[in-house]
Scaffold this motif. Structure first.
Motif, PDB file in Angstrom:
ATOM      1  N   CYS A   1      11.968  32.867  76.204  1.00 35.19           N
ATOM      2  CA  CYS A   1      12.731  33.888  76.921  1.00 35.19           C
ATOM      3  C   CYS A   1      14.189  33.435  76.994  1.00 35.19           C
ATOM      4  CB  CYS A   1      12.112  34.180  78.283  1.00 35.19           C
ATOM      5  SG  CYS A   1      12.818  35.656  79.076  1.00 35.19           S
ATOM      6  N   ASN A   2      14.714  33.180  78.171  1.00 34.68           N
ATOM      7  CA  ASN A   2      16.110  32.743  78.244  1.00 34.68           C
ATOM      8  C   ASN A   2      16.251  31.275  78.661  1.00 34.68           C
ATOM      9  OD1 ASN A   2      15.336  33.380  80.967  1.00 34.68           O
ATOM     10  ND2 ASN A   2      17.497  33.414  81.516  1.00 34.68           N
ATOM     11  N   ARG A   3      15.168  30.518  78.689  1.00 37.80           N
ATOM     12  CA  ARG A   3      15.213  29.097  79.029  1.00 37.80           C
ATOM     13  C   ARG A   3      15.296  28.274  77.743  1.00 37.80           C
ATOM     14  NH1 ARG A   3      13.277  26.839  83.896  1.00 37.80           N
ATOM     15  NH2 ARG A   3      14.766  28.414  84.583  1.00 37.80           N
ATOM     16  N   LEU A   4      16.245  27.342  77.710  1.00 39.30           N
ATOM     17  CA  LEU A   4      16.401  26.431  76.585  1.00 39.30           C
ATOM     18  C   LEU A   4      16.016  25.021  77.008  1.00 39.30           C
ATOM     19  CD1 LEU A   4      19.923  27.465  75.232  1.00 39.30           C
ATOM     20  CD2 LEU A   4      17.693  28.192  74.373  1.00 39.30           C
ATOM     21  N   ILE A   5      15.361  24.316  76.094  1.00 39.46           N
ATOM     22  CA  ILE A   5      15.047  22.902  76.263  1.00 39.46           C
ATOM     23  C   ILE A   5      15.625  22.171  75.057  1.00 39.46           C
ATOM     24  CG2 ILE A   5      13.213  21.164  76.431  1.00 39.46           C
ATOM     25  CD1 ILE A   5      13.322  23.090  78.841  1.00 39.46           C
ATOM     26  N   MET A   6      16.404  21.137  75.320  1.00 40.69           N
ATOM     27  CA  MET A   6      16.982  20.323  74.253  1.00 40.69           C
ATOM     28  C   MET A   6      16.322  18.946  74.273  1.00 40.69           C
ATOM     29  SD  MET A   6      20.863  18.777  73.797  1.00 40.69           S
ATOM     30  CE  MET A   6      21.657  20.313  74.152  1.00 40.69           C
ATOM     31  N   VAL A   7      15.883  18.494  73.110  1.00 43.61           N
ATOM     32  CA  VAL A   7      15.322  17.161  72.951  1.00 43.61           C
ATOM     33  C   VAL A   7      16.306  16.374  72.097  1.00 43.61           C
ATOM     34  CG1 VAL A   7      13.367  15.809  72.123  1.00 43.61           C
ATOM     35  CG2 VAL A   7      12.979  18.109  73.064  1.00 43.61           C
ATOM     36  N   MET A   8      16.790  15.265  72.647  1.00 44.45           N
ATOM     37  CA  MET A   8      17.765  14.427  71.943  1.00 44.45           C
ATOM     38  C   MET A   8      17.190  13.047  71.690  1.00 44.45           C
ATOM     39  SD  MET A   8      21.237  15.218  74.161  1.00 44.45           S
ATOM     40  CE  MET A   8      21.916  13.671  73.645  1.00 44.45           C
ATOM     41  N   GLU A   9      17.401  12.551  70.480  1.00 41.81           N
ATOM     42  CA  GLU A   9      17.075  11.168  70.156  1.00 41.81           C
ATOM     43  C   GLU A   9      18.393  10.453  69.911  1.00 41.81           C
ATOM     44  OE1 GLU A   9      14.475  11.605  66.815  1.00 41.81           O
ATOM     45  OE2 GLU A   9      12.768  12.071  68.074  1.00 41.81           O
ATOM     46  N   THR A  10      18.614   9.362  70.645  1.00 46.17           N
ATOM     47  CA  THR A  10      19.908   8.692  70.633  1.00 46.17           C
ATOM     48  C   THR A  10      19.763   7.185  70.461  1.00 46.17           C
ATOM     49  OG1 THR A  10      19.928   8.327  73.019  1.00 46.17           O
ATOM     50  CG2 THR A  10      20.820  10.425  72.243  1.00 46.17           C
ATOM     51  N   ASP A  11      20.915   6.551  70.206  1.00 43.87           N
ATOM     52  CA  ASP A  11      20.961   5.085  70.241  1.00 43.87           C
ATOM     53  C   ASP A  11      20.528   4.613  71.624  1.00 43.87           C
ATOM     54  OD1 ASP A  11      22.083   4.956  67.675  1.00 43.87           O
ATOM     55  OD2 ASP A  11      24.139   4.872  68.442  1.00 43.87           O
TER      56      ASP A  11
ATOM     57  N   LYS B   1      16.383   6.105  72.293  1.00 45.80           N
ATOM     58  CA  LYS B   1      16.058   6.818  73.527  1.00 45.80           C
ATOM     59  C   LYS B   1      15.804   8.286  73.222  1.00 45.80           C
ATOM     60  CE  LYS B   1      19.718   6.091  76.108  1.00 45.80           C
ATOM     61  NZ  LYS B   1      20.688   5.867  77.203  1.00 45.80           N
ATOM     62  N   LYS B   2      15.000   8.897  74.056  1.00 43.64           N
ATOM     63  CA  LYS B   2      14.759  10.337  73.974  1.00 43.64           C
ATOM     64  C   LYS B   2      15.088  10.945  75.330  1.00 43.64           C
ATOM     65  CE  LYS B   2      11.330  11.955  71.598  1.00 43.64           C
ATOM     66  NZ  LYS B   2       9.999  12.345  71.123  1.00 43.64           N
ATOM     67  N   SER B   3      15.850  12.024  75.307  1.00 47.18           N
ATOM     68  CA  SER B   3      16.207  12.737  76.531  1.00 47.18           C
ATOM     69  C   SER B   3      15.889  14.208  76.351  1.00 47.18           C
ATOM     70  CB  SER B   3      17.705  12.594  76.829  1.00 47.18           C
ATOM     71  OG  SER B   3      18.071  11.250  76.970  1.00 47.18           O
TER      72      SER B   3
ATOM     73  N   GLY C   1      26.413   8.839  68.884  1.00 46.45           N
ATOM     74  CA  GLY C   1      25.173   8.067  68.968  1.00 46.45           C
ATOM     75  C   GLY C   1      23.926   8.910  69.033  1.00 46.45           C
ATOM     76  N   ILE C   2      24.074  10.195  68.765  1.00 44.10           N
ATOM     77  CA  ILE C   2      22.918  11.087  68.749  1.00 44.10           C
ATOM     78  C   ILE C   2      22.389  11.162  67.322  1.00 44.10           C
ATOM     79  CG2 ILE C   2      22.109  13.450  69.127  1.00 44.10           C
ATOM     80  CD1 ILE C   2      24.364  13.720  71.223  1.00 44.10           C
TER      81      ILE C   2
ATOM     82  N   LYS D   1      29.856  10.174  75.859  1.00 45.96           N
ATOM     83  CA  LYS D   1      29.930  11.375  75.024  1.00 45.96           C
ATOM     84  C   LYS D   1      30.923  12.367  75.611  1.00 45.96           C
ATOM     85  CE  LYS D   1      27.205  15.008  72.792  1.00 45.96           C
ATOM     86  NZ  LYS D   1      28.337  15.882  72.741  1.00 45.96           N
ATOM     87  N   ALA D   2      30.900  12.553  76.918  1.00 44.16           N
ATOM     88  CA  ALA D   2      31.848  13.458  77.571  1.00 44.16           C
ATOM     89  C   ALA D   2      33.280  12.975  77.384  1.00 44.16           C
ATOM     90  CB  ALA D   2      31.514  13.584  79.053  1.00 44.16           C
ATOM     91  N   ALA D   3      33.494  11.671  77.446  1.00 44.70           N
ATOM     92  CA  ALA D   3      34.837  11.123  77.238  1.00 44.70           C
ATOM     93  C   ALA D   3      35.317  11.388  75.816  1.00 44.70           C
ATOM     94  CB  ALA D   3      34.848   9.626  77.535  1.00 44.70           C
ATOM     95  N   MET D   4      34.413  11.242  74.830  1.00 43.27           N
ATOM     96  CA  MET D   4      34.759  11.545  73.439  1.00 43.27           C
ATOM     97  C   MET D   4      35.109  13.019  73.290  1.00 43.27           C
ATOM     98  SD  MET D   4      32.007   9.464  71.088  1.00 43.27           S
ATOM     99  CE  MET D   4      32.479  10.359  69.632  1.00 43.27           C
TER     100      MET D   4
END
Length: 111
Positions: free
Chosen positions: A51-61, A2-4, A41-42, A69-72
């Motif tokens: 500028c001050n905007r960040l974009i994160m691209v994640m590839e996961t299981d 998956k990609k988020s 799983g990432i 992930k939050a629970a971990m």
């Protein structure tokens, strides 16, 4: 796989932005943080800034979930300290819920 994509803003202060970028050099994040990311799983994370905007691209299981992930992370003291440190630099997007940082983006186009 998956990609988020997620977004958050940094506090618009050049000194804080430079410090944030310094913390995100691989050698400064530390092996415990890196291991925590991969254990959840990432497979890959990329963060882009304009500028001050960040974009994160994640590839996961395929079975990755933000909830697991939050629970971990809730049992990882170093991970918790890292997230608290990042609040020094980050600010929620105007439409974010309270204490919500990275907002999941909806894909609206794919070639």
């Amino acid at each position: 796989m998956k990609k988020s994509c997620l977004a958050v803003d940094l506090i618009n202060n050049p000194g804080l932005i430079a410090e944030y970028e310094n913390w995100h050099k691989k050698e400064n994040a530390g092996p415990v943080i890196m291991k925590s990311i991969s254990n959840s799983g990432i497979h890959n994370i990329e963060i882009y800034r304009t500028c001050n905007r960040l974009i994160m691209v994640m590839e996961t299981d395929d079975d990755f979930s933000f909830e697991s992930k939050a629970a971990m992370e809730s049992t990882n003291q170093l991970g918790h300290q890292w997230e608290e440190l990042m609040w020094k630099f980050q600010q929620p997007l105007p439409w974010a819920e309270q204490r919500e940082k990275w907002i999941l983006m909806n894909r609206i186009f794919q070639l």
